[in-house]
Design a protein around this motif. Structure first.
Motif, PDB file in Angstrom:
ATOM      1  N   ASN A  58     -25.951   8.219  53.498  1.00 33.43           N
ATOM      2  CA  ASN A  58     -24.932   8.214  52.446  1.00 33.43           C
ATOM      3  C   ASN A  58     -24.542   6.804  52.038  1.00 33.43           C
TER       4      ASN A  58
ATOM      5  N   TYR B 199     -21.195  12.061  39.804  1.00 39.51           N
ATOM      6  CA  TYR B 199     -21.280  13.177  40.743  1.00 39.51           C
ATOM      7  C   TYR B 199     -21.902  12.734  42.068  1.00 39.51           C
TER       8      TYR B 199
ATOM      9  N   LEU C  85     -20.240  13.091  45.726  1.00 37.48           N
ATOM     10  CA  LEU C  85     -20.947  13.711  46.850  1.00 37.48           C
ATOM     11  C   LEU C  85     -20.947  12.798  48.058  1.00 37.48           C
TER      12      LEU C  85
ATOM     13  N   ASN D  15     -19.383  13.646  51.675  1.00 36.55           N
ATOM     14  CA  ASN D  15     -20.216  13.580  52.878  1.00 36.55           C
ATOM     15  C   ASN D  15     -19.696  12.579  53.895  1.00 36.55           C
TER      16      ASN D  15
ATOM     17  N   SER E  94     -18.643  19.458  48.185  1.00 42.34           N
ATOM     18  CA  SER E  94     -20.083  19.269  48.020  1.00 42.34           C
ATOM     19  C   SER E  94     -20.705  20.430  47.254  1.00 42.34           C
TER      20      SER E  94
ATOM     21  N   ILE F 251     -22.685  19.721  43.753  1.00 43.85           N
ATOM     22  CA  ILE F 251     -24.092  20.089  43.596  1.00 43.85           C
ATOM     23  C   ILE F 251     -24.272  20.974  42.373  1.00 43.85           C
TER      24      ILE F 251
ATOM     25  N   GLU G 141     -28.426  16.249  51.383  1.00 45.73           N
ATOM     26  CA  GLU G 141     -28.010  15.950  50.016  1.00 45.73           C
ATOM     27  C   GLU G 141     -28.377  14.532  49.582  1.00 45.73           C
TER      28      GLU G 141
END
Length: 333
Positions: A25, A47, A51, A55, A95, A99, A266
Motif C-alpha cells: 500500500n 479512488y 483505497l 487498507n 474498500s 472498488i 487490492e
C-alpha cells in the motif's frame, strides 16, 4: 499456552497480510501521488488513494488482531475495543465501495468515453469519496448504540474478548444492522460491480482494440471482481447466517481472514490500473529502468496519436468504437 490449529492459521494469515500489505500500500500510495503530481488527479487516482487509506487503517490494527488471537484475551483498555472495531470494519466496507467506484468508472470510460470525459474531474470524485465514507461511518456509528456502555468487552472462560460475545439486547441491534450492511454495503455493490465488469468484457471483446489492450482490460476487470468476491463474500455471509440463526456465529472471526487479504490483493489491482508508472518504479528497483523507459516511451509515442484520433472522432460513434476508445484511454491511465 495452548493455541489451536485454526488460531495458528489465523495468526499466520494476519502476520503474512501485514508484512505484504504495508509495503504494497505504501508503494501504491507513492505511485499514485507521483502520478497526481505529474499528470494531475483523476478519478482513478482519487479512488486509489482512498483505497490505500482504508487498507492502511486495517494494516495498522492487524498486529492487535494477531496478538488477541494468540493470547485469546483482550489486554488493551476496554474503551479501545469500540475504536478498534469501528476502524477495522470501516476499512473493510470502505474498500468495498471504492472498488465499486473504480469498476463503475472503468465501465463508463469504455462504454461512454466522450460523455464520461466531461465529468471526469477529481473534484467530483472527491465529493463522491466523502459521501461514501460518510455512508459507511454512519452505519458503523449506529452499531455503537448497541454498546450500552460495556465497550463490547465481555468475559468468557476467565478471559476478556473484544466484540465477540454479545448479550440479547446487543444482538437485537447488531443482527439486523449486520444484515442491512451485508445487503447495502456488499450485495448491492457486488451487483453493480458484476454488471459493470460483464459490460466491460462484452464491449472490449467486440471492440477494435488491439489484442494486447483487450487482454489487459479484461484481466484488470476480472481480477477486480474476483478480489471483491473472494475477500468480502465469506464475512458478509456470516451476517446473513447470524441473522437467520439469531446468534453471533462462531466462525465469523475466521471468515474475516479472507477480508484481511484485501490489503495486499487490492494494491495489485490498483497497480495494474497504472502499469507504466508501476513498472517504471519496479524497473528502477530492479536496475533495468533505462531500457524499460525507452521501450515504454516508444510505445507511448506510437499510441498517443491514435488515442487523440479516437477522442476527436465524430459524434456518430458506434458502441464498438466507443469501447475501443475507452479501452485505449484506460490502457494509458
Amino acid at each position: 499456552m495452548h493455541v489451536a490449529v485454526k488460531d495458528c492459521v489465523a495468526i499466520f494469515v494476519y502476520s503474512f497480510t501485514f508484512l505484504l500489505g504495508l509495503p504494497a500500500n505504501l508503494l501504491v500510495l507513492s505511485v499514485y501521488v507521483r502520478k497526481a503530481r505529474k499528470h494531475g488527479a483523476t478519478p482513478n487516482v482519487v479512488y486509489a488513494l482512498n483505497l490505500c487509506l482504508a487498507n492502511l487503517v486495517l494494516v495498522a490494527w492487524l498486529p492487535v488482531k494477531a496478538l488477541e488471537t494468540l493470547l485469546q484475551d483482550w489486554r488493551l483498555p476496554a474503551p479501545v475495543c469500540p475504536a478498534y472495531s469501528f476502524f477495522l470494519f470501516s476499512s473493510l466496507y470502505g474498500s468495498c465501495l471504492f472498488i465499486t467506484a473504480v469498476t463503475m468508472g472503468r465501465y463508463l470510460s469504455i462504454a461512454f468515453p466522450l460523455v464520461y470525459k466531461r465529468y471526469r474531474r477529481a473534484r467530483i470524485s472527491c465529493v463522491i469519496s466523502a459521501a461514501l465514507w460518510a455512508f459507511v461511518l454512519l452505519h458503523l456509528g449506529v452499531g455503537l448504540v448497541a454498546e450500552g456502555g460495556a465497550n463490547f468487552v465481555s468475559v468468557k472462560d476467565d478471559a476478556l474478548a473484544c466484540y465477540d460475545h454479545f448479550n440479547a439486547s446487543q444482538l437485537a441491534v447488531l443482527l439486523p444492522l449486520r444484515l442491512e450492511m451485508a445487503a447495502v454495503l456488499f450485495l448491492l455493490p457486488l451487483i453493480v460491480s458484476s454488471f459493470c465488469t460483464l459490460r466491460c468484457v462484452t464491449l472490449v471483446w467486440q471492440s477494435n482494440l488491439r489484442p494486447v489492450g483487450k487482454r489487459r482490460v479484461l484481466a484488470v476487470a476480472l481480477s477486480t471482481l474476483a478480489v471483491f468476491v473472494v475477500c468480502y463474500a465469506p464475512y458478509n455471509a456470516s451476517h446473513v447466517v447470524g441473522f437467520v440463526t439469531g446468534e453471533n456465529v462462531a466462525w465469523r472471526t475466521y471468515a474475516m481472514l479472507t477480508s484481511s487479504c484485501n490489503v495486499f490483493l487490492e494494491p495489485v489491482v490498483m497497480l495494474m490500473l497504472s502499469p507504466v508508472t508501476s513498472r517504471g518504479m519496479v524497473g528502477r528497483i530492479c536496475g533495468g529502468q533505462s531500457r524499460f523507459s525507452r521501450t515504454e516511451g516508444f510505445r507511448h509515442h506510437c499510441t498517443t496519436p491514435n488515442t487523440a484520433a479516437n477522442v476527436r472522432s465524430p459524434a456518430t460513434i458506434t458502441e464498438g468504437s466507443q469501447a475501443a476508445a475507452g479501452g485505449s484511454k484506460l490502457s494509458q491511465e
